[in-house]
Structure formats: C-alpha cells, structure tokens
Write a protein that holds these residues in place. Structure first.
Motif, PDB file in Angstrom:
ATOM      1  N   ALA A 152      21.626  -8.266  59.193  1.00  0.00           N
ATOM      2  CA  ALA A 152      20.221  -8.413  59.596  1.00  0.00           C
ATOM      3  C   ALA A 152      19.681  -9.653  58.889  1.00  0.00           C
ATOM      4  CB  ALA A 152      19.410  -7.179  59.203  1.00  0.00           C
ATOM      5  N   VAL A 153      18.748 -10.334  59.527  1.00  0.00           N
ATOM      6  CA  VAL A 153      18.178 -11.544  58.937  1.00  0.00           C
ATOM      7  C   VAL A 153      16.658 -11.422  58.848  1.00  0.00           C
ATOM      8  CG1 VAL A 153      17.820 -14.031  59.230  1.00  0.00           C
ATOM      9  CG2 VAL A 153      20.079 -13.038  59.684  1.00  0.00           C
ATOM     10  N   VAL A 154      16.141 -11.793  57.702  1.00  0.00           N
ATOM     11  CA  VAL A 154      14.693 -11.829  57.475  1.00  0.00           C
ATOM     12  C   VAL A 154      14.318 -13.264  57.105  1.00  0.00           C
ATOM     13  CG1 VAL A 154      12.819 -11.058  55.947  1.00  0.00           C
ATOM     14  CG2 VAL A 154      14.588  -9.429  56.682  1.00  0.00           C
ATOM     15  N   VAL A 155      13.361 -13.838  57.819  1.00  0.00           N
ATOM     16  CA  VAL A 155      12.788 -15.128  57.436  1.00  0.00           C
ATOM     17  C   VAL A 155      11.497 -14.820  56.678  1.00  0.00           C
ATOM     18  CG1 VAL A 155      11.751 -17.276  58.258  1.00  0.00           C
ATOM     19  CG2 VAL A 155      13.811 -16.366  59.373  1.00  0.00           C
ATOM     20  N   SER A 156      11.402 -15.307  55.438  1.00  0.00           N
ATOM     21  CA  SER A 156      10.328 -14.839  54.559  1.00  0.00           C
ATOM     22  C   SER A 156       9.418 -15.968  54.097  1.00  0.00           C
ATOM     23  CB  SER A 156      10.938 -14.160  53.330  1.00  0.00           C
ATOM     24  OG  SER A 156      11.488 -15.120  52.464  1.00  0.00           O
ATOM     25  N   ASP A 157       8.218 -15.585  53.709  1.00  0.00           N
ATOM     26  CA  ASP A 157       7.310 -16.529  53.058  1.00  0.00           C
ATOM     27  C   ASP A 157       6.467 -15.761  52.041  1.00  0.00           C
ATOM     28  OD1 ASP A 157       6.068 -18.897  52.426  1.00  0.00           O
ATOM     29  OD2 ASP A 157       4.878 -19.031  54.242  1.00  0.00           O
ATOM     30  N   THR A 158       5.892 -16.512  51.141  1.00  0.00           N
ATOM     31  CA  THR A 158       5.146 -15.922  50.040  1.00  0.00           C
ATOM     32  C   THR A 158       3.660 -15.949  50.391  1.00  0.00           C
ATOM     33  OG1 THR A 158       6.836 -16.919  48.657  1.00  0.00           O
ATOM     34  CG2 THR A 158       4.978 -15.961  47.542  1.00  0.00           C
ATOM     35  N   PHE A 159       3.053 -14.782  50.478  1.00  0.00           N
ATOM     36  CA  PHE A 159       1.647 -14.665  50.886  1.00  0.00           C
ATOM     37  C   PHE A 159       0.821 -14.044  49.765  1.00  0.00           C
ATOM     38  CE2 PHE A 159       1.995 -14.138  55.857  1.00  0.00           C
ATOM     39  CZ  PHE A 159       2.469 -15.436  55.960  1.00  0.00           C
ATOM     40  N   ARG A 161      -2.688 -11.724  48.997  1.00  0.00           N
ATOM     41  CA  ARG A 161      -3.186 -10.532  49.668  1.00  0.00           C
ATOM     42  C   ARG A 161      -4.520 -10.135  49.064  1.00  0.00           C
ATOM     43  NH1 ARG A 161       0.772  -7.471  46.126  1.00  0.00           N
ATOM     44  NH2 ARG A 161       0.199  -8.427  44.163  1.00  0.00           N
ATOM     45  N   PRO A 162      -5.329  -9.407  49.792  1.00  0.00           N
ATOM     46  CA  PRO A 162      -6.580  -8.912  49.211  1.00  0.00           C
ATOM     47  C   PRO A 162      -6.293  -7.862  48.135  1.00  0.00           C
ATOM     48  CG  PRO A 162      -6.602  -8.759  51.603  1.00  0.00           C
ATOM     49  CD  PRO A 162      -5.186  -9.039  51.191  1.00  0.00           C
ATOM     50  N   PHE A 163      -7.294  -7.605  47.324  1.00  0.00           N
ATOM     51  CA  PHE A 163      -7.313  -6.497  46.358  1.00  0.00           C
ATOM     52  C   PHE A 163      -6.410  -6.718  45.145  1.00  0.00           C
ATOM     53  CE2 PHE A 163      -7.357  -3.824  50.493  1.00  0.00           C
ATOM     54  CZ  PHE A 163      -8.583  -4.363  50.842  1.00  0.00           C
ATOM     55  N   ARG A 164      -5.310  -7.431  45.341  1.00  0.00           N
ATOM     56  CA  ARG A 164      -4.353  -7.586  44.255  1.00  0.00           C
ATOM     57  C   ARG A 164      -4.110  -9.066  43.983  1.00  0.00           C
ATOM     58  NH1 ARG A 164      -2.155  -3.007  42.820  1.00  0.00           N
ATOM     59  NH2 ARG A 164      -0.226  -3.827  41.989  1.00  0.00           N
ATOM     60  N   LEU A 165      -3.938  -9.395  42.719  1.00  0.00           N
ATOM     61  CA  LEU A 165      -3.678 -10.781  42.356  1.00  0.00           C
ATOM     62  C   LEU A 165      -2.196 -11.117  42.520  1.00  0.00           C
ATOM     63  CD1 LEU A 165      -5.932 -11.099  39.182  1.00  0.00           C
ATOM     64  CD2 LEU A 165      -6.327 -12.154  41.409  1.00  0.00           C
ATOM     65  N   GLY A 166      -1.927 -12.384  42.656  1.00  0.00           N
ATOM     66  CA  GLY A 166      -0.545 -12.831  42.794  1.00  0.00           C
ATOM     67  C   GLY A 166      -0.067 -12.744  44.230  1.00  0.00           C
ATOM     68  N   GLN A 167       0.979 -13.503  44.475  1.00  0.00           N
ATOM     69  CA  GLN A 167       1.561 -13.536  45.813  1.00  0.00           C
ATOM     70  C   GLN A 167       2.863 -12.743  45.825  1.00  0.00           C
ATOM     71  OE1 GLN A 167       1.629 -17.670  45.238  1.00  0.00           O
ATOM     72  NE2 GLN A 167      -0.009 -18.109  46.668  1.00  0.00           N
ATOM     73  N   VAL A 168       3.206 -12.241  46.996  1.00  0.00           N
ATOM     74  CA  VAL A 168       4.503 -11.569  47.154  1.00  0.00           C
ATOM     75  C   VAL A 168       5.181 -12.117  48.401  1.00  0.00           C
ATOM     76  CG1 VAL A 168       3.889  -9.416  45.969  1.00  0.00           C
ATOM     77  CG2 VAL A 168       3.438  -9.643  48.419  1.00  0.00           C
ATOM     78  N   ASN A 169       6.479 -12.026  48.412  1.00  0.00           N
ATOM     79  CA  ASN A 169       7.254 -12.485  49.550  1.00  0.00           C
ATOM     80  C   ASN A 169       7.229 -11.413  50.650  1.00  0.00           C
ATOM     81  OD1 ASN A 169       8.706 -14.783  50.315  1.00  0.00           O
ATOM     82  ND2 ASN A 169      10.689 -13.838  49.932  1.00  0.00           N
ATOM     83  N   VAL A 170       6.956 -11.843  51.877  1.00  0.00           N
ATOM     84  CA  VAL A 170       6.912 -10.903  53.006  1.00  0.00           C
ATOM     85  C   VAL A 170       7.814 -11.424  54.125  1.00  0.00           C
ATOM     86  CG1 VAL A 170       4.564 -10.132  52.465  1.00  0.00           C
ATOM     87  CG2 VAL A 170       4.901 -12.018  54.086  1.00  0.00           C
ATOM     88  N   ALA A 171       8.032 -10.556  55.109  1.00  0.00           N
ATOM     89  CA  ALA A 171       8.913 -10.886  56.232  1.00  0.00           C
ATOM     90  C   ALA A 171       8.098 -11.459  57.383  1.00  0.00           C
ATOM     91  CB  ALA A 171       9.647  -9.626  56.684  1.00  0.00           C
ATOM     92  N   ALA A 206      12.157  -8.636  51.578  1.00  0.00           N
ATOM     93  CA  ALA A 206      11.733 -10.007  51.270  1.00  0.00           C
ATOM     94  C   ALA A 206      11.292 -10.107  49.812  1.00  0.00           C
ATOM     95  CB  ALA A 206      10.603 -10.438  52.211  1.00  0.00           C
ATOM     96  N   SER A 207      10.553  -9.108  49.344  1.00  0.00           N
ATOM     97  CA  SER A 207      10.090  -9.119  47.952  1.00  0.00           C
ATOM     98  C   SER A 207      11.255  -9.012  46.972  1.00  0.00           C
ATOM     99  CB  SER A 207       9.104  -7.971  47.712  1.00  0.00           C
ATOM    100  OG  SER A 207       7.844  -8.276  48.277  1.00  0.00           O
ATOM    101  N   ALA A 208      12.195  -8.155  47.293  1.00  0.00           N
ATOM    102  CA  ALA A 208      13.379  -8.022  46.424  1.00  0.00           C
ATOM    103  C   ALA A 208      14.120  -9.360  46.348  1.00  0.00           C
ATOM    104  CB  ALA A 208      14.308  -6.926  46.959  1.00  0.00           C
ATOM    105  N   ALA A 209      14.214 -10.042  47.484  1.00  0.00           N
ATOM    106  CA  ALA A 209      14.918 -11.332  47.525  1.00  0.00           C
ATOM    107  C   ALA A 209      14.217 -12.375  46.666  1.00  0.00           C
ATOM    108  CB  ALA A 209      15.028 -11.813  48.969  1.00  0.00           C
TER     109      ALA A 209
END
Lengths: 251, 251
Positions: A152-159, A161-171, A206-209
């Motif tokens: 399986a392939v996931v193309v990811s980017d770091t976004f 988000r509201p409510f929480r600080l910092g960015q996380v990688n999403v699919a 994506a976040s684990a990656a």
C-alpha cells in the motif's frame, strides 16, 4: 504484535520524470533491504511533487492585486501568495500571519500546501500533487512491476491542526488500503458497542513514518512500515479522509 | 533509521489501585521482552483512568436539567451528559448529535473524553485522568524504580478532529520527553529555513502506537516504541500540546 518503521536512506535529489518506485527499490537494495507483500510505503509529498513536475519558478508567476495585498499582510512573497490562491478552492482563515485554505482536493491546510523548503535553490515553489491518490496508485503499480510485491502507498504531508500545537504528518493520497479502519460493528470486552468507531489509520501510518523521516538532518523522504495488517482496497483512499464541509462543526 | 512498535499483550483487566508500570513489566517478561533506556511507553488513557479510580457508576450521578435536555437531543443517557458537562470547561459545539467540549485540562474533544466502552459492565463511565502529565510521570518513575530504565511515557486517547474524517490517537499526558520537536532553526538542503517548524512528535508516537493497540479484538492498552531518539525533558509535556484559545483560528 509488532511493527517496524524503516527510514529509507540514500534517496537522491528527485527530478521531474524520476520514478519514485525505482529510486525506492534501488535505495532499499543499497541498504540490504527488500520490499515485502503487505508493506506500507509512505512517501513525502514534496518528492512526489518534484517527480511530477509540480514545481513553479517564482519569477514566472504574475501576482494579482489580491495576492499582492495579502502578501504584504503575511510577510510573504506575492508570487507565493498568488500560487496559494490559485491552488485554493476557498480561503478559510486569513489573520495573524496565517493563510488557511481548502485546496482543490478538499484538504484544509496552511498555504494550500505550497512549499518553499527543500526545493532547488529556494526560488521555486512545490505545489501539492494534482491527484495524490493517483500519485500513490502509480507508485504502488510501479513497485509491483519492479518487484512483484503488493504494497500500500501513502503520499503524506505535514499539516497543522486546530486545538493542538505542532504539526503532524497526514495522508494526502492512499492506494491499496482502506484509509479508515471501521470498528463500528465491534463490541468491547463487555459486549457494549465501541464508542471509538472509525480510526484514520492512513493518517496514523503517515505520522508513524514522520518519526523516522524527520530524524536525519537532510530528511528522509520515504519510510516503509512493515507488519501492519491493513485492509486491502482498490478505491482511492486519500479523498475518503476529507471531511465534507457540511459535516464539519468548525467551519 | 528504524523503529519498532511493540504491542504489549497479556495486560490483565486493570482495577483501581493497580500499578500500570508493574503490569507492563510483568506482561513484557511473559513476552520475553524487557524495557530499554530510551523506549517510549504509550499507555491508553482508559487503563490509567481505571487504575486511578476515575470510574463513576452512572446510578450515582444525578443529572441536572441542562444535562437532561441535552441528553434527549443527543440520544445519550442523562447521567453521561451530566458527567460530560462536569468535566467541561466550556461547550464548544452542540449539534447534529455531537457534543464537543474543552475539558478542564484544555483538550478539545467529543464528550469531554468520557468513555463508556471497555469499562466494567457498561453502567460505569471512565473520566479522563485528572492530570495526565502527572499520570505519565508516575508511570515513568515507577518503571525506573522497577527496572532501572529511563523511558518516556505518553498517556494517549483517540480524538476526532475537524477537516478530516476518522479519529487518531493523540498524547494527553507526556513525561520524560519534549512533546514537540522544534526544527525552526534548521535549514534545508539549500540553506533555506524550513517551513515545517514544530512537529508534534508525542502525538505521532501516540498514533504509531494505536496501529498495534487497535489490532487485537480485545485491544492492546500499551505499546512500546523502540528506536525513537526523543529529546529528554522534565517538563510536563501533554499541556504543551494544547493550543491556547487565542491562538486558535477555528474557535
């Protein structure tokens, strides 16, 4: 129950027309690794954009009046803001130095995902892939052609988000697996229906990656996750993660 | 660059007063595993709540008028809504069957994190730990006492989010590590400052852990992540992930 997250080292600078699958397979070979059936390959959006020629030289962009006015408020180059606006379906927030848009794909993120970092020379912007689900599918198919392995392939980017600080990688794009693990039918230990219902496992992958991608100084643009038993699917997965506007309580 | 996510199997049902650290160490021993310096231990909130006695029997809850009215609209038990309201600093959204609150800790989530699933018999609700950072710290210290190993601990829960469908596991409490990896000073390959600045690595660790936690039918309440080089810190970490209200563009 154990899974491995392997950062793929030695991926060269990606140029327009490069095959991500081939670069991946070759880099793994140098590492003494091989892809296996059932692996999840997480690819950072920026190298997909490069391979697909989604790079724009800023000097070729003519900013309109709106972009010029907004650029001044944001402290950004007007050319960049012009690109952000072109990539946007709508501007959702524009204040405190932030420009949050809904992209043409439906993603809600800062600056329509337009990225200036890690791009040749810095006078160039990387736009998101036009269709990240299709990008993921092409990489998956090319991996199969090269190795005979079904992944399986996931193309990811770091976004952000509201409510929480910092960015996380999403699919952004997902191919070969269901992006959401639906547990709504399951019961808990006491036969009560589970309250946690639908887990966005593609985002979690994506976040684990990202935990290995962000480690090296130069960054690692691909990670392989081994041991996660995803549910196979042929449907484009990234778009299934986009919350429809009318089901969003915060828009 | 490789990391492992190990689901800890064989954790028994947790009761008030149990030592999570002891249950973890014993379960790992049965698996033939040991904790190592630098491991990240991710613990599902619900067993922390159980160990800390944050369980409330619904029959002992007297719902007020507000809870009774809201409960009817939500199709929930009034006793549960009463608990949700008691745990809430403010109600942010109440429509379409959803009740989104800011909890007393500052987290924005559905139902103040009050959970009915996997709780003894179903007539009992689990509230979030009073201070998840402190919960994480106590587990971390107890692990050190039992094993001599220095680990980081994340107490996690599964939250929905705006813009994207599905829930992901996030870090409520963090001890022993910086929850955010600040890359603002770093330059990219071309000497340009990175646009991606602050990665919420504690949330990404929680998400990685969920991939093994959600696998087994009965759920796996603890995962150990090995090989992630976190930055050590003594400061309570979970609260650093809460975005201040005045910096939130969507509230």
């Amino acid at each position: 129950m154990k899974l491995e997250v392997i950062g793929v080292q030695g991926i060269p600078l990606v140029r327009r027309g490069d095959s991500i699958a081939r670069l991946l397979v070759e880099a793994l070979k140098r590492m003494g690794e091989n892809l296996q059936d059932g692996d999840v390959v997480v690819v950072s959006q920026v190298i997909v954009s490069k391979a697909e020629g989604r790079m724009v030289k800023l000097k070729n962009v003519k900013p309109g009046l709106k972009a010029r006015i907004m650029a001044e408020k944001l402290g950004k180059e007007a050319e960049v803001v012009e690109l952000i606006l072109r990539e946007a379906l709508e501007v959702l927030r524009f204040r405190n130095g932030h420009l949050i848009t809904r992209t043409r794909h439906g993603y809600v993120c800062a600056n329509s995902g337009v990225d200036l970092s890690n791009v040749s020379g810095g006078d160039t912007a990387a736009l998101l892939p036009s269709d990240p689900d299709l990008s993921a599918k092409k990489i998956k198919n090319e991996i199969y052609r090269l190795t005979g392995k079904r992944v399986a392939v996931v193309v990811s980017d770091t976004f952000g988000r509201p409510f929480r600080l910092g960015q996380v990688n999403v699919a952004l794009g997902v191919s070969g697996m269901k992006p959401i693990h639906d547990r709504r039918g399951e019961k808990d230990l006491f036969g009560r229906k589970l309250q946690v219902k639908e887990i966005a496992v593609a985002d979690e992958l994506a976040s684990a990656a990202e935990l290995v991608m962000g480690e090296a100084d130069e960054g690692i643009p691909i990670a392989v996750i081994r041991g996660y038993k995803y549910e196979e699917s042929r449907k484009p997965g990234g778009r299934q993660l986009v919350r429809p506007r009318d089901k969003d309580l915060f828009l």
